[in-house]
Design a protein around this motif. Sequence first.
Motif, PDB file in Angstrom:
ATOM      1  N   ILE A 123      15.457 -11.787  34.041  1.00  0.00           N
ATOM      2  CA  ILE A 123      14.987 -11.203  34.666  1.00  0.00           C
ATOM      3  C   ILE A 123      14.165 -12.183  35.563  1.00  0.00           C
ATOM      4  O   ILE A 123      14.018 -13.117  36.761  1.00  0.00           O
ATOM      5  N   ILE A 124      13.670 -13.425  34.581  1.00  0.00           N
ATOM      6  CA  ILE A 124      12.555 -14.903  35.712  1.00  0.00           C
ATOM      7  C   ILE A 124      13.561 -15.402  36.358  1.00  0.00           C
ATOM      8  O   ILE A 124      13.231 -15.479  37.439  1.00  0.00           O
ATOM      9  N   PRO A 125      14.523 -16.376  36.325  1.00  0.00           N
ATOM     10  CA  PRO A 125      15.413 -17.138  37.263  1.00  0.00           C
ATOM     11  C   PRO A 125      15.481 -15.433  38.165  1.00  0.00           C
ATOM     12  O   PRO A 125      16.081 -16.984  39.540  1.00  0.00           O
ATOM     13  N   LEU A 126      15.717 -14.858  38.482  1.00  0.00           N
ATOM     14  CA  LEU A 126      15.846 -13.993  39.886  1.00  0.00           C
ATOM     15  C   LEU A 126      14.709 -13.824  40.544  1.00  0.00           C
ATOM     16  O   LEU A 126      15.235 -12.940  41.139  1.00  0.00           O
ATOM     17  N   ILE A 180       2.043 -14.583  48.816  1.00  0.00           N
ATOM     18  CA  ILE A 180       2.330 -16.204  49.167  1.00  0.00           C
ATOM     19  C   ILE A 180       2.584 -16.545  48.267  1.00  0.00           C
ATOM     20  O   ILE A 180       3.760 -17.591  48.626  1.00  0.00           O
ATOM     21  N   ASP A 181       2.924 -15.956  46.797  1.00  0.00           N
ATOM     22  CA  ASP A 181       3.271 -17.301  46.020  1.00  0.00           C
ATOM     23  C   ASP A 181       3.993 -16.389  45.223  1.00  0.00           C
ATOM     24  O   ASP A 181       3.430 -15.623  44.017  1.00  0.00           O
ATOM     25  N   PHE A 182       5.117 -16.267  45.605  1.00  0.00           N
ATOM     26  CA  PHE A 182       6.190 -15.243  45.694  1.00  0.00           C
ATOM     27  C   PHE A 182       6.770 -14.985  43.948  1.00  0.00           C
ATOM     28  O   PHE A 182       8.252 -14.181  43.547  1.00  0.00           O
ATOM     29  N   THR A 183       6.230 -16.286  43.191  1.00  0.00           N
ATOM     30  CA  THR A 183       6.864 -16.323  41.359  1.00  0.00           C
ATOM     31  C   THR A 183       5.620 -16.211  40.687  1.00  0.00           C
ATOM     32  O   THR A 183       6.061 -15.782  39.844  1.00  0.00           O
ATOM     33  N   LEU A 184       4.664 -16.728  41.186  1.00  0.00           N
ATOM     34  CA  LEU A 184       3.599 -16.924  39.790  1.00  0.00           C
ATOM     35  C   LEU A 184       3.046 -15.423  39.700  1.00  0.00           C
ATOM     36  O   LEU A 184       3.573 -15.748  38.298  1.00  0.00           O
ATOM     37  N   VAL A 185       2.338 -15.145  39.891  1.00  0.00           N
ATOM     38  CA  VAL A 185       1.708 -13.952  39.380  1.00  0.00           C
ATOM     39  C   VAL A 185       3.132 -13.188  38.961  1.00  0.00           C
ATOM     40  O   VAL A 185       2.960 -12.370  37.583  1.00  0.00           O
ATOM     41  N   VAL A 230      15.529 -24.839  49.784  1.00  0.00           N
ATOM     42  CA  VAL A 230      16.000 -24.479  48.143  1.00  0.00           C
ATOM     43  C   VAL A 230      14.863 -24.267  47.372  1.00  0.00           C
ATOM     44  O   VAL A 230      14.408 -25.313  46.773  1.00  0.00           O
ATOM     45  N   THR A 231      14.227 -23.110  47.004  1.00  0.00           N
ATOM     46  CA  THR A 231      13.308 -23.296  45.875  1.00  0.00           C
ATOM     47  C   THR A 231      13.903 -22.600  44.503  1.00  0.00           C
ATOM     48  O   THR A 231      13.185 -22.488  43.631  1.00  0.00           O
ATOM     49  N   GLY A 232      14.843 -21.906  44.819  1.00  0.00           N
ATOM     50  CA  GLY A 232      15.303 -20.890  43.106  1.00  0.00           C
ATOM     51  C   GLY A 232      14.851 -19.942  43.652  1.00  0.00           C
ATOM     52  O   GLY A 232      14.108 -19.474  44.770  1.00  0.00           O
ATOM     53  N   ASN A 233      14.360 -19.419  42.349  1.00  0.00           N
ATOM     54  CA  ASN A 233      12.783 -18.667  42.571  1.00  0.00           C
ATOM     55  C   ASN A 233      11.852 -19.113  40.991  1.00  0.00           C
ATOM     56  O   ASN A 233      11.445 -18.592  40.619  1.00  0.00           O
ATOM     57  N   PHE A 234      11.385 -20.232  41.706  1.00  0.00           N
ATOM     58  CA  PHE A 234      10.454 -20.819  41.408  1.00  0.00           C
ATOM     59  C   PHE A 234       9.423 -21.091  42.309  1.00  0.00           C
ATOM     60  O   PHE A 234       8.343 -22.058  41.974  1.00  0.00           O
ATOM     61  N   GLY A 235       9.368 -21.170  43.218  1.00  0.00           N
ATOM     62  CA  GLY A 235       7.963 -21.318  44.269  1.00  0.00           C
ATOM     63  C   GLY A 235       8.387 -22.397  45.255  1.00  0.00           C
ATOM     64  O   GLY A 235       7.270 -23.021  45.756  1.00  0.00           O
ATOM     65  N   HIS A 236       8.924 -23.542  44.607  1.00  0.00           N
ATOM     66  CA  HIS A 236       9.142 -24.804  45.393  1.00  0.00           C
ATOM     67  C   HIS A 236      10.195 -25.811  45.081  1.00  0.00           C
ATOM     68  O   HIS A 236      10.378 -25.117  43.745  1.00  0.00           O
ATOM     69  N   LYS A 237      10.327 -26.656  45.509  1.00  0.00           N
ATOM     70  CA  LYS A 237      11.558 -27.471  45.417  1.00  0.00           C
ATOM     71  C   LYS A 237      11.477 -27.752  43.926  1.00  0.00           C
ATOM     72  O   LYS A 237      12.199 -27.818  43.288  1.00  0.00           O
TER      73      LYS A 237
END
Length: 550
Positions: free
Chosen positions: A31-34, A41-46, A167-174
């Motif tokens: 789940i995490i990498p997808l 606003i920060d679409f992955t941290l929370v 290009v950020t994947g699903n980690f918020g930042h390159k």
Amino acid sequence: MFIFSGKISKMSKAPAKNNSYFIVLIILLAIIPLFRVNTLIDFTLVPHQVVLSLGLGVFAVLLWFNKNKSIQLPFWLTLTFKGFLLINLVALFGAINPVEGWASISRYLLAFGLLLTFVYTLQQKLISTEQFIKSFVIFGLLAAVTTLFQLLSALGSGEFFTNIYTVTGNFGHKNLLSSALMLSLPFAIMGAVYLDKSWKTVSIVLVFLLIIEIFVLRTRGAWLSTIVATIGTTVLFFSLKSRASLKATFPFKYVLIGLGLAVLLVVSLFSAKGVQESISDTTNMNTRFVFWKNSVEMIKEHPVLGVGPGNWKVNFPKYGLYPLDYNVEQGITHVQRPHNDYLWVLTEGGPVALVLFLGLFFIVGLRLLKNLKTPETKKELAVDLALSFGLIGYLTFSLTDFPLERTSHNLVWVAMFALAFRNKEPEKMMSLPSKAMVVALLLITSFSLKVSADRWSGEKYSAEVAQANASRNAQKIVPAAEKAIHTFYNVDNYANPMYYYSSLGKLVLGNINGAYDDAQMGYDIAPYNIIMLTQMGNVYKAQKNMDEAM
């Protein structure tokens, strides 16, 4: 980048007693990498914190039905992490904005809970080493495949040369994506050596795909970390006496292929003018020197317990914003992090917090050295060398970035810690009643979910505030800002107090007293924020109090 060649001896591995733990782990790591939530606003941290909190809760429920009455944990590792948590809790009492501190502590607690769970399940063979490695191979594979599609899309649209930051994947930042790929590399290496059949093939392909992506993304910190980790692990390998008894040979072929790919990619990137200018640009490093200079001033003023967890960004403007860019100097954007985790821990928790944080890596390093002195098989040797590679890479990347903030990255380094302690050893252990540990894990889960829920809702409404502010719609700003404020959320993702926006809206609507009250609350939690100070001035001006306004 180590893939061992030669005949590998067979070893007897105790099968996992209950595949439920493996199923939960593999689902989490798929789940995490997808997973991302684009409305935030920060679409992955929370979102990542929510997923891992729920996963920890499920592990706790499974452990409740475990027959063992007590749980044994590595004494010094557990004690040091407890000390790190305790010193941050104490430092929180001196924080200007404790709300932001609780957000940081919730992430530290979540990492602690995951570490205890992973160590115990690995040592008890509730999850086998093979299953653990497979789970993280899937994590790396999904992260790499997602990145590959985004890279191809950027190349097709022309953004590869002009704006690789898309290009950020699903980690918020390159840069965070690059470090996530770099931290996946040791698990891919383990998979190439430890696993069999198709898993081995997939892992080998993944190793080279990760190397390609790390260098194509042109994050210099990830480049440096990969190179330093490779050199460090190579030196470690040739210093081991145990490799002779196992007849372990250095994988020159694979390392040379990996290095050749890296060199080819770097040369190719430098041949493109736009990319060459981007790589050669020293602006980022120059601004980080300002971050670090201000951090030093911060710790000079708060030498014992720092400014409190989560409060570096609150205090940063106090020490000057020159010569940062115009937007920062004018308060249009705000600096959130020092881009150096060691300075971050030091400034927010003081020198004891930093010693305890580094102590965790020191304890794990000692355990890895112990493992490497007497490995049972080449596979075990390869696992510990790959872990050494990963931890060296993490420590190096932390010099210029902020992986400690990201729950996805915390997941990976605690997993590496746990793998280092995967086998029971005659060492000092800490014994806990199993039910007490389960209760502790459930409390961590509940607290982390509460913090995450507040911050999820706060971010959602702060996005509405931003839209209303952009359209200068005061009637929408006030209710949205008030809905954004929660027990664990009172500043937006740009370090601006939500009270600033509600004060701004009320002032425009002519509610001067309400604007003053909100401005005062915003000032209390962000006294050095430029736009907050400007708003205080505007409110005093509206009150005809020109001396205070000035």
